[in-house]
Scaffold this active site. Structure first.
Site, PDB file in Angstrom:
ATOM      1  N   TYR A   1       0.844  -1.086  -0.113  1.00  0.00           N
ATOM      2  CA  TYR A   1       0.195  -0.087  -0.024  1.00  0.00           C
ATOM      3  C   TYR A   1       0.829   1.305  -0.060  1.00  0.00           C
ATOM      4  O   TYR A   1       0.280   2.089  -0.281  1.00  0.00           O
ATOM      5  CB  TYR A   1      -0.915   0.082   0.945  1.00  0.00           C
ATOM      6  CG  TYR A   1      -1.899  -1.209   1.334  1.00  0.00           C
ATOM      7  CD1 TYR A   1      -2.037  -2.038   0.159  1.00  0.00           C
ATOM      8  CD2 TYR A   1      -2.584  -1.508   2.194  1.00  0.00           C
ATOM      9  CE1 TYR A   1      -2.995  -3.108   0.148  1.00  0.00           C
ATOM     10  CE2 TYR A   1      -3.560  -2.751   2.394  1.00  0.00           C
ATOM     11  CZ  TYR A   1      -3.480  -3.524   1.128  1.00  0.00           C
ATOM     12  OH  TYR A   1      -4.338  -4.704   1.140  1.00  0.00           O
TER      13      TYR A   1
ATOM     14  N   HIS B   1       0.563 -12.119   1.336  1.00  0.00           N
ATOM     15  CA  HIS B   1      -0.279 -11.411   0.793  1.00  0.00           C
ATOM     16  C   HIS B   1      -1.177 -11.874  -0.502  1.00  0.00           C
ATOM     17  O   HIS B   1      -2.203 -11.923  -0.612  1.00  0.00           O
ATOM     18  CB  HIS B   1       0.264  -9.876   0.308  1.00  0.00           C
ATOM     19  CG  HIS B   1      -0.889  -8.941   0.187  1.00  0.00           C
ATOM     20  ND1 HIS B   1      -0.368  -7.345   0.173  1.00  0.00           N
ATOM     21  CD2 HIS B   1      -1.956  -9.001  -0.193  1.00  0.00           C
ATOM     22  CE1 HIS B   1      -1.607  -6.612   0.188  1.00  0.00           C
ATOM     23  NE2 HIS B   1      -2.633  -7.590  -0.157  1.00  0.00           N
TER      24      HIS B   1
HETATM   25  N1  LIG Z   1      -5.466  -8.869   1.084  1.00  0.00           N
HETATM   26  C1  LIG Z   1      -5.818  -8.269   0.059  1.00  0.00           C
HETATM   27  O1  LIG Z   1      -5.408  -8.792  -1.250  1.00  0.00           O
HETATM   28  C2  LIG Z   1      -6.687  -7.165  -0.200  1.00  0.00           C
HETATM   29  C3  LIG Z   1      -7.195  -6.685  -1.490  1.00  0.00           C
HETATM   30  C4  LIG Z   1      -7.879  -5.587  -1.277  1.00  0.00           C
HETATM   31  C5  LIG Z   1      -8.232  -4.932   0.019  1.00  0.00           C
HETATM   32  N2  LIG Z   1      -7.582  -5.450   1.137  1.00  0.00           N
HETATM   33  C6  LIG Z   1      -7.906  -4.497   2.243  1.00  0.00           C
HETATM   34  O2  LIG Z   1      -9.225  -4.566   2.569  1.00  0.00           O
HETATM   35  C7  LIG Z   1      -9.614  -3.263   2.949  1.00  0.00           C
HETATM   36  C8  LIG Z   1     -11.044  -2.906   2.403  1.00  0.00           C
HETATM   37  O3  LIG Z   1     -11.030  -3.208   0.931  1.00  0.00           O
HETATM   38  P1  LIG Z   1     -11.089  -2.226  -0.216  1.00  0.00           P
HETATM   39  O4  LIG Z   1     -10.399  -0.980   0.118  1.00  0.00           O
HETATM   40  O5  LIG Z   1     -10.800  -2.859  -1.583  1.00  0.00           O
HETATM   41  O6  LIG Z   1     -12.773  -2.050  -0.493  1.00  0.00           O
HETATM   42  P2  LIG Z   1     -13.999  -1.267   0.588  1.00  0.00           P
HETATM   43  O7  LIG Z   1     -13.457  -1.001   1.840  1.00  0.00           O
HETATM   44  O8  LIG Z   1     -14.880  -2.430   0.161  1.00  0.00           O
HETATM   45  O9  LIG Z   1     -14.330  -0.094  -0.274  1.00  0.00           O
HETATM   46  C9  LIG Z   1     -13.563   0.979  -0.110  1.00  0.00           C
HETATM   47  C10 LIG Z   1     -14.259   2.093  -1.041  1.00  0.00           C
HETATM   48  O10 LIG Z   1     -15.608   2.676  -0.790  1.00  0.00           O
HETATM   49  C11 LIG Z   1     -15.730   3.771  -0.053  1.00  0.00           C
HETATM   50  N3  LIG Z   1     -16.348   3.932   1.025  1.00  0.00           N
HETATM   51  C12 LIG Z   1     -16.010   3.776   2.213  1.00  0.00           C
HETATM   52  N4  LIG Z   1     -17.099   3.978   3.015  1.00  0.00           N
HETATM   53  C13 LIG Z   1     -18.035   4.344   2.465  1.00  0.00           C
HETATM   54  C14 LIG Z   1     -19.328   4.833   2.861  1.00  0.00           C
HETATM   55  N5  LIG Z   1     -19.912   4.654   4.029  1.00  0.00           N
HETATM   56  N6  LIG Z   1     -20.329   4.797   1.830  1.00  0.00           N
HETATM   57  C15 LIG Z   1     -20.049   4.749   0.498  1.00  0.00           C
HETATM   58  N7  LIG Z   1     -18.495   4.459  -0.013  1.00  0.00           N
HETATM   59  C16 LIG Z   1     -17.814   4.302   0.987  1.00  0.00           C
HETATM   60  C17 LIG Z   1     -14.316   4.153   0.175  1.00  0.00           C
HETATM   61  O11 LIG Z   1     -14.102   5.680  -0.307  1.00  0.00           O
HETATM   62  P3  LIG Z   1     -13.653   6.755   0.645  1.00  0.00           P
HETATM   63  O12 LIG Z   1     -12.257   6.077   1.270  1.00  0.00           O
HETATM   64  O13 LIG Z   1     -13.397   8.105  -0.153  1.00  0.00           O
HETATM   65  O14 LIG Z   1     -14.467   6.801   1.801  1.00  0.00           O
HETATM   66  C18 LIG Z   1     -13.641   3.476  -0.973  1.00  0.00           C
HETATM   67  O15 LIG Z   1     -13.675   3.921  -2.425  1.00  0.00           O
HETATM   68  C19 LIG Z   1      -8.393  -2.506   2.044  1.00  0.00           C
HETATM   69  O16 LIG Z   1      -8.143  -1.212   2.159  1.00  0.00           O
HETATM   70  C20 LIG Z   1      -7.394  -3.300   2.433  1.00  0.00           C
HETATM   71  O17 LIG Z   1      -6.848  -2.995   3.638  1.00  0.00           O
HETATM   72  C21 LIG Z   1      -6.791  -6.413   1.180  1.00  0.00           C
END
Ligand SMILES: NC(=O)c1ccc[n+]([C@@H]2O[C@H](COP(=O)([O-])OP(=O)(O)OC[C@H]3O[C@@H](n4cnc5c(N)ncnc54)[C@H](OP(=O)(O)O)[C@@H]3O)[C@@H](O)[C@H]2O)c1
Length: 324
Positions: A51, A112
């Site tokens: 990240y 990861h």
């Molecule tokens: N292990 C892996 O390979 C892997 C892969 C992907 C993700 N991850 C981890 O999982 C975490 C979460 O997954 P993700 O970031 O892919 O997706 P997510 O949490 O499902 O979605 C994040 C998105 O939703 C928006 N958001 C947040 N709160 C909201 C709300 N209340 N209403 C509407 N939109 C909202 C955020 O924008 P804003 O920030 O502008 O609010 C961002 O665009 C990651 O950040 C990471 O730490 C791990």
């Protein structure tokens, strides 16, 4: 202040059920986001070398430890990146993560992805001849990396696990070492419930952490927070669509790590609402006949020319995961 529900890992470590995701949180945004989160009750942070923002997370930690929270009251997960899968690299990269974060230990360290890149040429080493593709290390197996992970000193990592592993990958490392990962962090949301993998992990006592719970996607599809059925249930409960999606994961018993860099969302995403069985089933039915996986590295830029999940579009990938 509420700190949310605490789960217990198979090792006995307590894990706060809702954590803050930090992928795609830009510099200057993530420092603020982590500080806001901790000040508002989050005690679980999901981090990773890839990240490229762990220095900023470290700066936020300095602002909240020990004035707001003790280090031991925070649960910090980070992840070993693909270019550090070689046994000689695993602890070196962990040390770099600890340095970036300014902490002595992690609560959970994950492999990861079940994919190795060659070390020493950046996080995305370019392929020697194929433009737009990342170089793969086809020699280092998952078992090689897992052996190095389980040999890491407890003083630096309390628990080790994996991420994006399928049943086949898990079976491979468990049968070779006899050591079951503490956790598997996977994409999970109503359009990708991964029932077979979740059931397998439950049987083996592998904790599931659900990533992309709000249906974050880089493929231009409608976000899950904008689905009419989710909005309808949210309106009925006086909740936000994001709270409903987090609650769907909580209902299934795993930890959930929504990401946001916006104060109001960070705070509201953490406030839990409860679903009835009927609401849960209605949300689950969104995925009946509809299967969407957002994170497929074969379509990333740069492309990883390797099939991981058996998704139809991965059929064109040149290579398979080397398990043992
Ligand atoms: N292990 C892996 O390979 C892997 C892969 C992907 C993700 N991850 C981890 O999982 C975490 C979460 O997954 P993700 O970031 O892919 O997706 P997510 O949490 O499902 O979605 C994040 C998105 O939703 C928006 N958001 C947040 N709160 C909201 C709300 N209340 N209403 C509407 N939109 C909202 C955020 O924008 P804003 O920030 O502008 O609010 C961002 O665009 C990651 O950040 C990471 O730490 C791990």
């Amino acid at each position: 202040m509420s700190f949310g529900k605490i789960l217990t890992l198979s090792s006995g470590s307590p894990l706060p059920q809702i954590g803050l995701g930090t992928w795609l949180s830009k510099p200057k945004e993530v420092e603020n986001a982590v500080e806001i989160a901790v000040r508002n009750g989050y005690r679980h942070l999901d981090l990773a070398m890839i990240y490229e923002n762990q220095d900023e997370v470290g700066a936020a930690l300095k602002k909240v430890i020990p004035s707001v929270v003790k280090r031991e009251d925070l649960f910090m997960t980070s992840k070993c990146w693909n270019s550090a899968h070689q046994p000689a690299e695993v602890e070196k990269e962990l040390d770099e993560t600890l340095k970036q974060l300014g902490v002595d230990y992690l609560d959970l360290y994950l492999v990861h992805w079940p994919v190795a890149f060659p070390p020493g040429n950046g996080l995305y080493p370019p392929h020697a001849t194929k433009e737009g593709e990342v170089a793969l290390d086809l020699e280092t197996s998952l078992v090689d990396t897992w052996k190095a992970m389980i040999a890491l000193p407890k003083s630096k990592v309390r628990n080790v696990g994996v991420s994006n592993f399928t049943i086949e990958h898990l079976e491979g490392i468990i049968s070779a070492t006899g050591v079951v990962p503490i956790a598997n962090q996977i994409e999970a949301h109503p359009l990708l419930p991964q029932d077979d993998l979740v059931a397998y992990c439950k049987e083996k006592n592998i904790h599931i952490t659900a990533y992309s719970p709000l249906g974050n996607n880089l493929i231009g599809q409608k976000k899950l927070t904008d689905e009419a059925a989710i909005e309808e249930i949210a309106a009925k409960l006086g909740a936000t669509p994001a709270q409903v999606l987090v609650a769907w994961g909580v209902y299934r018993g795993y930890s959930v790590i929504p990401k946001s860099v916006q104060e109001e969302r960070i705070i509201s995403n953490f406030k839990q609402v409860e679903l009835t069985k009927e609401d849960y089933e209605k949300i689950s039915s969104l995925g009946h006949g509809r299967h969407v996986r957002y994170n497929i590295p074969f379509r990333y830029t740069p492309k990883w020319d390797i099939g991981l999940f058996g998704e139809p579009e991965e059929a064109k990938a040149a290579y398979k995961v080397k398990i043992a």
